[in-house]
Write an enzyme that holds these catalytic residues in place. Structure first.
Site: not given
Ligand code: PAF
Length: 299
Positions: A36, A38, A41, A153, A158, A181
């Protein structure tokens, strides 16, 4: 168009053909996503392109990082549109495995747990979330064996957890954090923004505005006069008044240590310290995350 692989074996074979070349060792970057896609990404892919010859984007809605009652079933799956977007930024490979391909046994009996860092912030309300992230990212690292991996970030915790896993498990991978972004009105881009109604979408930028306001107050040294607690209380009140339900709003060191602990002085530099303000808040069906780094004077 990127070449699409649904199986670990065919992706590995394709990537090994680069590694096998004697004269030029091509550098491979991985951009893990849940699809999905945007603009945020696509910026990750563009950054990956600057650091590597070949960019692999994984698209996998990872069941192990969703809790009971969360949005795993309704999470938008838009593979065709995602691949078309990835073509515009010259991604080389898309890895879009099935659940069976990634998890021969579900839930997997093997775990990758990053310890204490996973229990704070998002880990408080999503207790097993980062264990799920830990195992899927480790698997993706083992499948793709990239030299570089790029993460946003926006998911600050994570990113810190993945950096820790890479360090502790000795993955030979450089982790690159990509800047958040934002939409023109400041809202951090996220796949979950599409859960917002029109009214909620108009309210949503308040989150970023309040982080900026708090960062400004800290830069001016207001915490030196009155302490941090009243500033946090006022910020929480304003965010709640705008109709959000706050999961957390916290200020930590940039390494995610609490300000009260010894860790706070670990990054102490003269009388300046880099802090991060982190927030997670619900607006209707959407749980929004944001953060803001700020350099402040310490008492
Ligand atoms: O940030 C994400 O989209 C997810 O947590 C990841 C790093 C792709 C792991 O599934």
């Amino acid at each position: 168009m990127p070449s699409i692989h649904h199986h670990i074996s065919t992706l590995r074979a394709a990537l090994n053909s680069y590694r096998g070349q004697q004269d030029s060792k091509q550098c491979i970057a991985l951009v893990p996503t849940m699809g999905n896609l945007h603009e945020g990404h696509l910026e990750l892919v563009k950054l990956a392109k600057q650091h590597a010859d070949i960019v692999v984007v994984s698209i996998f809605v990872n069941p192990t990082q969703f809790g009971v009652g969360e949005d795993f079933d309704s999470y938008p799956r838009t593979l065709d549109a995602d691949v078309a977007k990835l073509a515009t930024v010259d991604a080389d490979y898309v890895f879009a495995p099935s659940i069976d391909e990634m998890y021969p046994v579900l839930p997997p009996p093997t775990s990758v747990r990053a310890g204490e860092i996973t229990t704070q912030l998002c880990g408080q309300s999503r207790p097993n979330h980062f264990d799920g992230v830990g195992i899927v990212v480790s698997k993706l690292f083992n499948i793709v064996q990239p030299e570089v991996a790029v993460f946003g970030q926006k998911d600050y915790q994570q990113l810190a957890i993945i950096q820790q896993i890479v360090r502790d498990l000795s993955y030979p991978i450089e982790i690159i954090g990509a800047p958040i972004v934002r939409a023109a009105d400041g809202l951090a881009l996220s796949s979950r923004n599409q859960y917002l109604t029109e009214d909620e979408r108009n309210i949503a930028p308040v989150l970023h505005q309040e982080l900026q306001r708090l960062a400004e107050q800290l830069m001016q040294g207001q915490h030196l006069e009155q302490g941090l607690a009243p500033l946090l209380t006022e910020t929480r009140a304003r965010i709640t008044e705008a109709d959000f339900k706050i999961d957390y709003l916290e200020v930590k060191t940039a390494q995610l240590d609490s300000l009260e602990t010894d860790g706070a002085s670990a990054s102490f530099d003269g009388n300046q310290q880099e802090l991060v303000i982190l927030v997670a808040a619900w607006l209707g069906r959407a749980r929004l995350l944001d953060n803001q780094l700020v350099t402040v004077k310490l008492p």
